[in-house]
Design a protein around this motif. Structure first.
Motif, PDB file in Angstrom:
ATOM      1  N   ILE A 158     -98.739 -31.279  27.159  1.00 15.22           N
ATOM      2  CA  ILE A 158     -99.502 -32.160  26.273  1.00 15.22           C
ATOM      3  C   ILE A 158    -100.474 -31.321  25.458  1.00 15.22           C
ATOM      4  O   ILE A 158    -101.174 -30.470  25.997  1.00 15.22           O
ATOM      5  CB  ILE A 158    -100.272 -33.221  27.073  1.00 15.22           C
ATOM      6  CG1 ILE A 158     -99.300 -34.099  27.874  1.00 15.22           C
ATOM      7  CG2 ILE A 158    -101.119 -34.091  26.146  1.00 15.22           C
ATOM      8  CD1 ILE A 158     -99.982 -35.136  28.727  1.00 15.22           C
ATOM      9  N   LYS A 159    -100.484 -31.578  24.154  1.00 15.92           N
ATOM     10  CA  LYS A 159    -101.381 -30.874  23.246  1.00 15.92           C
ATOM     11  C   LYS A 159    -102.220 -31.880  22.468  1.00 15.92           C
ATOM     12  O   LYS A 159    -101.958 -33.079  22.502  1.00 15.92           O
ATOM     13  CB  LYS A 159    -100.581 -29.986  22.286  1.00 15.92           C
ATOM     14  CG  LYS A 159     -99.857 -28.830  22.966  1.00 15.92           C
ATOM     15  CD  LYS A 159     -99.147 -27.960  21.928  1.00 15.92           C
ATOM     16  CE  LYS A 159     -98.540 -26.731  22.538  1.00 15.92           C
ATOM     17  NZ  LYS A 159     -97.893 -25.872  21.507  1.00 15.92           N
ATOM     18  N   LYS A 160    -103.195 -31.360  21.734  1.00 18.14           N
ATOM     19  CA  LYS A 160    -104.047 -32.215  20.918  1.00 18.14           C
ATOM     20  C   LYS A 160    -104.031 -31.736  19.482  1.00 18.14           C
ATOM     21  O   LYS A 160    -104.364 -30.582  19.182  1.00 18.14           O
ATOM     22  CB  LYS A 160    -105.476 -32.218  21.454  1.00 18.14           C
ATOM     23  CG  LYS A 160    -106.400 -33.180  20.724  1.00 18.14           C
ATOM     24  CD  LYS A 160    -107.786 -33.199  21.356  1.00 18.14           C
ATOM     25  CE  LYS A 160    -108.699 -34.217  20.668  1.00 18.14           C
ATOM     26  NZ  LYS A 160    -110.040 -34.254  21.296  1.00 18.14           N
ATOM     27  N   CYS A 161    -103.663 -32.635  18.583  1.00 16.08           N
ATOM     28  CA  CYS A 161    -103.679 -32.374  17.150  1.00 16.08           C
ATOM     29  C   CYS A 161    -105.038 -32.819  16.594  1.00 16.08           C
ATOM     30  O   CYS A 161    -105.526 -33.894  16.938  1.00 16.08           O
ATOM     31  CB  CYS A 161    -102.538 -33.127  16.470  1.00 16.08           C
ATOM     32  SG  CYS A 161    -102.589 -33.111  14.662  1.00 16.08           S
ATOM     33  N   GLN A 162    -105.635 -32.022  15.735  1.00 10.58           N
ATOM     34  CA  GLN A 162    -106.933 -32.369  15.169  1.00 10.58           C
ATOM     35  C   GLN A 162    -106.886 -33.666  14.368  1.00 10.58           C
ATOM     36  O   GLN A 162    -107.868 -34.395  14.292  1.00 10.58           O
ATOM     37  CB  GLN A 162    -107.428 -31.232  14.271  1.00 10.58           C
ATOM     38  CG  GLN A 162    -107.833 -29.981  15.027  1.00 10.58           C
ATOM     39  CD  GLN A 162    -108.410 -28.917  14.110  1.00 10.58           C
ATOM     40  OE1 GLN A 162    -108.228 -28.970  12.892  1.00 10.58           O
ATOM     41  NE2 GLN A 162    -109.111 -27.954  14.690  1.00 10.58           N
ATOM     42  N   ASN A 163    -105.737 -33.944  13.770  1.00 15.41           N
ATOM     43  CA  ASN A 163    -105.616 -35.117  12.905  1.00 15.41           C
ATOM     44  C   ASN A 163    -105.003 -36.338  13.592  1.00 15.41           C
ATOM     45  O   ASN A 163    -105.305 -37.469  13.212  1.00 15.41           O
ATOM     46  CB  ASN A 163    -104.779 -34.766  11.671  1.00 15.41           C
ATOM     47  CG  ASN A 163    -105.420 -33.691  10.820  1.00 15.41           C
ATOM     48  OD1 ASN A 163    -106.624 -33.730  10.578  1.00 15.41           O
ATOM     49  ND2 ASN A 163    -104.627 -32.720  10.391  1.00 15.41           N
ATOM     50  N   HIS A 164    -104.140 -36.115  14.592  1.00 18.40           N
ATOM     51  CA  HIS A 164    -103.384 -37.230  15.167  1.00 18.40           C
ATOM     52  C   HIS A 164    -103.563 -37.406  16.677  1.00 18.40           C
ATOM     53  O   HIS A 164    -102.891 -38.246  17.271  1.00 18.40           O
ATOM     54  CB  HIS A 164    -101.893 -37.060  14.835  1.00 18.40           C
ATOM     55  CG  HIS A 164    -101.625 -36.982  13.366  1.00 18.40           C
ATOM     56  ND1 HIS A 164    -101.364 -35.792  12.717  1.00 18.40           N
ATOM     57  CD2 HIS A 164    -101.624 -37.951  12.413  1.00 18.40           C
ATOM     58  CE1 HIS A 164    -101.186 -36.027  11.429  1.00 18.40           C
ATOM     59  NE2 HIS A 164    -101.347 -37.317  11.207  1.00 18.40           N
ATOM     60  N   GLY A 165    -104.430 -36.644  17.281  1.00 19.78           N
ATOM     61  CA  GLY A 165    -104.704 -36.840  18.702  1.00 19.78           C
ATOM     62  C   GLY A 165    -103.675 -36.193  19.611  1.00 19.78           C
ATOM     63  O   GLY A 165    -103.019 -35.212  19.244  1.00 19.78           O
ATOM     64  N   PHE A 166    -103.508 -36.752  20.799  1.00 18.15           N
ATOM     65  CA  PHE A 166    -102.665 -36.150  21.828  1.00 18.15           C
ATOM     66  C   PHE A 166    -101.187 -36.383  21.548  1.00 18.15           C
ATOM     67  O   PHE A 166    -100.781 -37.442  21.068  1.00 18.15           O
ATOM     68  CB  PHE A 166    -103.028 -36.729  23.193  1.00 18.15           C
ATOM     69  CG  PHE A 166    -104.478 -36.550  23.561  1.00 18.15           C
ATOM     70  CD1 PHE A 166    -105.006 -35.280  23.767  1.00 18.15           C
ATOM     71  CD2 PHE A 166    -105.323 -37.644  23.680  1.00 18.15           C
ATOM     72  CE1 PHE A 166    -106.343 -35.110  24.097  1.00 18.15           C
ATOM     73  CE2 PHE A 166    -106.661 -37.488  24.015  1.00 18.15           C
ATOM     74  CZ  PHE A 166    -107.173 -36.212  24.223  1.00 18.15           C
ATOM     75  N   PHE A 167    -100.378 -35.380  21.879  1.00 13.67           N
ATOM     76  CA  PHE A 167     -98.924 -35.508  21.738  1.00 13.67           C
ATOM     77  C   PHE A 167     -98.237 -34.649  22.798  1.00 13.67           C
ATOM     78  O   PHE A 167     -98.837 -33.743  23.371  1.00 13.67           O
ATOM     79  CB  PHE A 167     -98.469 -35.097  20.331  1.00 13.67           C
ATOM     80  CG  PHE A 167     -98.701 -33.634  20.001  1.00 13.67           C
ATOM     81  CD1 PHE A 167     -97.713 -32.682  20.242  1.00 13.67           C
ATOM     82  CD2 PHE A 167     -99.900 -33.212  19.443  1.00 13.67           C
ATOM     83  CE1 PHE A 167     -97.915 -31.342  19.938  1.00 13.67           C
ATOM     84  CE2 PHE A 167    -100.113 -31.871  19.129  1.00 13.67           C
ATOM     85  CZ  PHE A 167     -99.122 -30.932  19.380  1.00 13.67           C
ATOM     86  N   ARG A 168     -96.981 -34.944  23.046  1.00 12.11           N
ATOM     87  CA  ARG A 168     -96.182 -34.180  24.010  1.00 12.11           C
ATOM     88  C   ARG A 168     -95.150 -33.336  23.272  1.00 12.11           C
ATOM     89  O   ARG A 168     -94.541 -33.799  22.327  1.00 12.11           O
ATOM     90  CB  ARG A 168     -95.510 -35.112  25.009  1.00 12.11           C
ATOM     91  CG  ARG A 168     -96.529 -35.960  25.761  1.00 12.11           C
ATOM     92  CD  ARG A 168     -95.973 -36.622  27.003  1.00 12.11           C
ATOM     93  NE  ARG A 168     -97.001 -37.455  27.624  1.00 12.11           N
ATOM     94  CZ  ARG A 168     -97.045 -37.784  28.899  1.00 12.11           C
ATOM     95  NH1 ARG A 168     -96.085 -37.368  29.721  1.00 12.11           N
ATOM     96  NH2 ARG A 168     -98.014 -38.544  29.377  1.00 12.11           N
ATOM     97  N   GLY A 169     -94.964 -32.102  23.744  1.00 11.94           N
ATOM     98  CA  GLY A 169     -94.015 -31.199  23.108  1.00 11.94           C
ATOM     99  C   GLY A 169     -94.711 -30.035  22.431  1.00 11.94           C
ATOM    100  O   GLY A 169     -95.917 -29.838  22.558  1.00 11.94           O
ATOM    101  N   GLU A 170     -93.916 -29.247  21.689  1.00 11.83           N
ATOM    102  CA  GLU A 170     -94.429 -28.023  21.076  1.00 11.83           C
ATOM    103  C   GLU A 170     -95.303 -28.284  19.852  1.00 11.83           C
ATOM    104  O   GLU A 170     -96.316 -27.624  19.654  1.00 11.83           O
ATOM    105  CB  GLU A 170     -93.250 -27.125  20.690  1.00 11.83           C
ATOM    106  CG  GLU A 170     -92.463 -26.579  21.882  1.00 11.83           C
ATOM    107  CD  GLU A 170     -93.263 -25.584  22.711  1.00 11.83           C
ATOM    108  OE1 GLU A 170     -94.258 -25.036  22.198  1.00 11.83           O
ATOM    109  OE2 GLU A 170     -92.899 -25.369  23.873  1.00 11.83           O
ATOM    110  N   THR A 171     -94.894 -29.238  19.014  1.00 10.46           N
ATOM    111  CA  THR A 171     -95.635 -29.489  17.775  1.00 10.46           C
ATOM    112  C   THR A 171     -95.835 -30.977  17.544  1.00 10.46           C
ATOM    113  O   THR A 171     -95.020 -31.803  17.964  1.00 10.46           O
ATOM    114  CB  THR A 171     -94.898 -28.895  16.558  1.00 10.46           C
ATOM    115  OG1 THR A 171     -93.597 -29.476  16.473  1.00 10.46           O
ATOM    116  CG2 THR A 171     -94.763 -27.385  16.675  1.00 10.46           C
TER     117      THR A 171
END
Length: 206
Positions: free
Chosen positions: A2-15
């Protein structure tokens, strides 16, 4: 992971869907371990963790975080939220300071969702089970509620976890509800019921 995008919040996967690599929140092992802990805490053994669950399945977010950090020193509230908000199946919901599992409970809860509005629902079963279900109806053996699918495709996907060649049953939800069977819309894909009597079941024809 799980990662965090500055614009879209949390997501699963590489990008992220926007292409951003994001900041790592949880690696694969941490995601699995924390996911299992949250599922157990909110569905199966809240008392063992000292969580005061109310009749509708809610527990305090901060109390859950405290229990989580006791088990996993690397965990925190943001990582809990990363699990919840990136979960594509919508297993959990947060309202204010409370959190609960939407479905999958083995503990005795009385969920308070809106009534199902779909006239037909679906349930996948193995060929060995079908005759018994048509005779006795669908009852949950391990979970608090019977879980029905809102589409034939979803019912098949769920059933294929347990059997390679599932048979789909059609539930006459409209008639069942008119005659007093309560059905609750838990998510876009899942409807819950205490049980489904056999007179509302039929085998889906190919």
């Amino acid at each position: 992971m799980i990662k965090k995008c500055q614009n879209h919040g949390f997501f699963r996967g590489e990008t992220c869907a926007c292409g951003e690599a994001g900041t790592l929140m949880l690696n694969d092992e941490q995601t699995e371990r924390l996911g299992r802990f949250i599922s157990g805490a909110l569905r199966h053994f809240p008392d063992d963790l000292g969580l005061a669950m109310n009749q509708h399945g809610w527990v305090g977010v901060d109390v859950l975080v405290d229990a989580m950090v006791t088990r996993y020193k690397w965990a925190n509230k943001e990582k809990l939220f990363s699990i919840i908000e990136s979960d594509e199946k919508g297993r959990y919901e947060i309202k204010g300071t409370k959190i609960r599992a939407r479905y999958g409970h083995s503990v005795d809860v009385d969920l308070d969702y809106d009534e199902n509005l779909l006239p037909e629902l679906y349930y996948g079963a193995s060929r060995e089970e079908v005759d018994i279900l048509l005779e006795k109806g669908i009852r949950s053996m391990r979970q608090r509620y019977v879980h029905l699918s809102t589409s034939a495709q979803k019912a098949k996907e769920v059933a294929k976890i347990h059997t390679e060649d599932p048979v789909l049953l059609v539930v006459n939800a409209q008639l069942a509800q008119e005659e007093g069977v309560t059905m609750l819309s838990a998510t876009e894909n899942i409807v819950l019921a205490d049980e489904i009597p056999p007179q509302y079941l039929s085998v889906m024809q190919d």
